[in-house]
Design a protein around this motif. Structure first.
Motif, PDB file in Angstrom:
ATOM      1  N   LYS A   1      21.887   4.075  -7.068  1.00 53.28           N
ATOM      2  CA  LYS A   1      21.244   5.332  -7.473  1.00 53.28           C
ATOM      3  C   LYS A   1      19.759   5.111  -7.742  1.00 53.28           C
ATOM      4  N   GLU A   2      19.420   3.989  -8.356  1.00 54.54           N
ATOM      5  CA  GLU A   2      18.020   3.701  -8.669  1.00 54.54           C
ATOM      6  C   GLU A   2      17.181   3.519  -7.408  1.00 54.54           C
ATOM      7  N   GLN A   3      17.830   3.087  -6.322  1.00 54.82           N
ATOM      8  CA  GLN A   3      17.107   2.844  -5.075  1.00 54.82           C
ATOM      9  C   GLN A   3      16.886   4.114  -4.260  1.00 54.82           C
TER      10      GLN A   3
ATOM     11  N   ASP B   1      24.823   4.130 -18.088  1.00 58.96           N
ATOM     12  CA  ASP B   1      23.704   3.456 -18.758  1.00 58.96           C
ATOM     13  C   ASP B   1      24.110   2.980 -20.150  1.00 58.96           C
TER      14      ASP B   1
ATOM     15  N   SER C   1      25.034   2.000 -10.152  1.00 58.58           N
ATOM     16  CA  SER C   1      23.779   2.317 -10.842  1.00 58.58           C
ATOM     17  C   SER C   1      22.576   1.826 -10.049  1.00 58.58           C
ATOM     18  N   LYS C   2      22.675   0.616  -9.495  1.00 59.11           N
ATOM     19  CA  LYS C   2      21.568   0.062  -8.715  1.00 59.11           C
ATOM     20  C   LYS C   2      21.313   0.892  -7.462  1.00 59.11           C
TER      21      LYS C   2
ATOM     22  N   TRP D   1      26.440   9.673 -15.446  1.00 61.97           N
ATOM     23  CA  TRP D   1      25.399   8.662 -15.242  1.00 61.97           C
ATOM     24  C   TRP D   1      24.882   8.146 -16.579  1.00 61.97           C
TER      25      TRP D   1
END
Length: 234
Positions: free
Chosen positions: A231-233, A92, A228-229, A88
């Motif tokens: 995971k952020e949610q 980034d 990534s998006k 992860w």
């Protein structure tokens, strides 16, 4: 991923017969150390443990690090249990420094691709470095109609394209019904691009889009961005 050795007697493990967590056949110890070469991107990611050992006579760095947490191995490869925190962190980092992907060792690029499937909910295997018939990643979705993907990951620098001949090398592993461990779909993922009009090649066109997908560098980064998006949610 590097070579693995027993921390007690320095025995080198054959991962095909002694997957992770199996005792050393010489001394019975289960602790291992791994010898790998660190790339500039790994150093930039600060993934190097605070304590390093130097294994003579090579002077190689001994580290316990991977982008993936690997499980048992079979004749196809090693099962990926999970992506490691460093995977992860790599996403980034590449989001801010996309050109650094070309500094990854080829095996780490395969781990990047394999981790994408695992993060999307697939059951994933990372194949051995040799004797893999051109397949680097195997991803499956179980069910009544099991769906199986064979992915060939190609870390190419800008200007070097994946040719039609290279794509055709994967086609013999595709079987629409997934029989005999054939793939329902073949995927070629590259950090670069594909030869112009490759999708029009007569030997390739018949497989697209239902049984063959070509993912270039731009599509790969779009995919990683979506992961990534997601995971952020969560």
């Amino acid at each position: 991923m590097g070579q693995e050795f027993c921390v007690e007697c320095d025995h080198e493990f054959d991962l095909r017969t002694h997957p992770p967590h199996t005792p050393c056949p010489n001394c019975g110890n289960t602790r291992r150390k791994r010898i790998i070469s660190l790339s500039p991107i790994e150093i930039a990611l600060e993934v190097v443990p605070a304590t390093l050992n130097i294994r003579p006579p090579t002077g190689s760095l001994t580290v316990l690090f991977d982008f993936l947490e690997l499980g048992n191995a079979d004749n196809e490869g090693q099962v990926i249990r999970a992506v490691a925190p460093a995977w992860w962190k790599l996403l980034d980092y590449l989001k801010e420094n996309p050109d650094r992907v070309f500094e990854l060792p080829p095996r780490k690029f395969e781990e990047l691709v394999a981790g994408a499937y695992q993060s999307e909910g697939w059951i994933v295997k990372l194949t051995p470095r040799s004797g893999d018939n051109g397949i680097d990643v195997i991803a499956e979705k179980p069910g009544v109609f099991k769906f199986r993907i064979h992915d060939q990951a190609k870390l190419y620098k800008p200007g070097r394209v994946v040719t039609a001949e290279e794509v055709r090398a994967l086609l013999h592993t595709i079987h629409p019904a997934g029989l005999n461990k054939g793939a329902s779909m073949g995927v070629v993922t590259t950090s670069s691009s594909f030869a112009p009009r490759i999708e029009k090649d007569p030997s390739i066109a018949g497989y697209m889009p239902h049984h063959l997908t070509l993912i270039d560098g731009e599509k790969l980064f779009d995919r990683l961005d979506e992961i990534s998006k997601t995971k952020e949610q969560l």
